[in-house]
Design an enzyme around this catalytic site. Structure first.
Site, PDB file in Angstrom:
ATOM      1  N   SER A   1      -0.408   7.107   6.490  1.00  0.00           N
ATOM      2  CA  SER A   1      -1.310   5.972   6.655  1.00  0.00           C
ATOM      3  C   SER A   1      -2.584   6.401   7.395  1.00  0.00           C
ATOM      4  O   SER A   1      -3.302   7.274   6.916  1.00  0.00           O
ATOM      5  CB  SER A   1      -0.580   4.833   7.364  1.00  0.00           C
ATOM      6  OG  SER A   1      -1.309   3.637   7.286  1.00  0.00           O
TER       7      SER A   1
ATOM      8  N   HIS B   1       4.693   0.382   1.834  1.00  0.00           N
ATOM      9  CA  HIS B   1       3.759   1.173   2.623  1.00  0.00           C
ATOM     10  C   HIS B   1       4.464   2.272   3.417  1.00  0.00           C
ATOM     11  O   HIS B   1       3.962   3.384   3.526  1.00  0.00           O
ATOM     12  CB  HIS B   1       2.978   0.264   3.579  1.00  0.00           C
ATOM     13  CG  HIS B   1       1.951   0.990   4.399  1.00  0.00           C
ATOM     14  ND1 HIS B   1       0.898   1.671   3.831  1.00  0.00           N
ATOM     15  CD2 HIS B   1       1.819   1.166   5.746  1.00  0.00           C
ATOM     16  CE1 HIS B   1       0.165   2.224   4.778  1.00  0.00           C
ATOM     17  NE2 HIS B   1       0.705   1.934   5.949  1.00  0.00           N
TER      18      HIS B   1
ATOM     19  N   ASP C   1       2.565  -1.133  -2.309  1.00  0.00           N
ATOM     20  CA  ASP C   1       2.097  -1.064  -0.922  1.00  0.00           C
ATOM     21  C   ASP C   1       1.139  -2.229  -0.657  1.00  0.00           C
ATOM     22  O   ASP C   1       0.077  -2.306  -1.267  1.00  0.00           O
ATOM     23  CB  ASP C   1       1.386   0.274  -0.705  1.00  0.00           C
ATOM     24  CG  ASP C   1       0.976   0.515   0.739  1.00  0.00           C
ATOM     25  OD1 ASP C   1       0.869  -0.455   1.506  1.00  0.00           O
ATOM     26  OD2 ASP C   1       0.759   1.688   1.099  1.00  0.00           O
TER      27      ASP C   1
END
Length: 268
Positions: free
Chosen positions: A122, A249, A219
């Site tokens: 991320s 995610h 996601d």
């Protein structure tokens, strides 16, 4: 995938969250006046360096699974908590991309030698790219999970409701509700303004090391098209983009973690 790797990443009999892997050592590194907590599995190189996500900790499922694999296969693996995260010093709301980039570079420069493989999740995917651009001779490869490049400007800022914009202008901070934390995330104007300075998707991204990207098609936080835009911007020819159609995610299911470990094994 080797049997040792498969056994390591699929072993869920012992707790993942908050635990240390066998043979792991820990310490603190002073960076910019704050102590950053780190853990390391000593082994042969290149050193794998875990770069976690926004408001995440080094004790998360993916980082712990990779620590297990490193211990089982004799790999060198370093993970740490960003400033304002987990066991490190500082307030989360005071963190910026500039500060967290400095954290990553300090870990690479002061705790590792020789080539490194950056594994970023991320926000950590964005910071892995920034670190690779700053240390091109040190970074052998990158493995990115749902990379949120430019997330402050491209993903977070456009999603702010009117009351958030008003609070940021009035108070300089706003608490964003989160599906991952009941208390939410405190967002500061400084984070948004600073993040814009580190945008990389406006032009070619000068990374020429091998890159592997794992992205969930379901996601809700980083759309797969956003991750694909990063893949298309990276200049290096050795890039593989893997779309897990039903992936979320976090990509922390056993099958997702096995894919991550296999990607790390391939480039390392």
């Amino acid at each position: 995938m080797s049997s040792a790797l498969l056994n390591a990443v699929m072993d869920h009999d012992s707790p993942l969250e908050g635990s240390a892997s066998d043979g792991e050592v820990s310490g603190r590194l002073e960076v910019g006046g704050a102590g950053l907590a780190w853990r390391r599995v000593k082994g042969h190189g290149p050193t794998l360096v875990w770069l976690g996500g926004f408001h995440s900790e080094m004790s998360g499922t993916k980082a712990q699974a990779l620590a297990r694999w490193a211990a089982a296969t004799g790999r060198d693996f370093l993970r740490f908590d960003w400033f304002g995260h987990g066991q490190s010093d500082g307030r989360f709301v005071d963190g910026t991309i500039t500060r967290w980039r400095a954290d990553a570079l300090a870990m690479i420069d002061q705790l590792t030698q020789g080539p490194v493989v950056l594994v970023g999740s991320s926000m950590g995917g964005w910071l892995a790219c920034l670190a690779a651009m700053a240390r091109p001779r040190r970074v052998r490869a990158l493995v990115l999970v749902a990379p949120a490049a430019d997330f402050t400007e491209a993903l977070l800022k456009p999603s702010l409701p009117p009351e958030a914009l008003a609070a940021l202008e009035r108070d300089g901070t706003w608490t964003r509700p989160s599906a991952y934390d009941d208390a939410g995330y405190e967002i500061a104007t400084a984070l948004l303004e600073d993040g814009a300075r580190w945008s990389i998707l406006g032009g070619p991204v000068p990374i020429h090391a091998p890159v592997r990207i794992l992205q969930g098609g379901a996601d809700p936080d980083v759309p797969w098209t956003h991750a694909l835009a990063l893949a298309q911007a990276i200049e290096g020819p050795d890039l593989v983009f893997t779309l897990i159609r039903d992936g979320d995610h976090r990509l922390s299911r056993p099958a997702d973690i096995a894919r991550l470990a296999a990607a790390v094994e391939e480039v390392a």
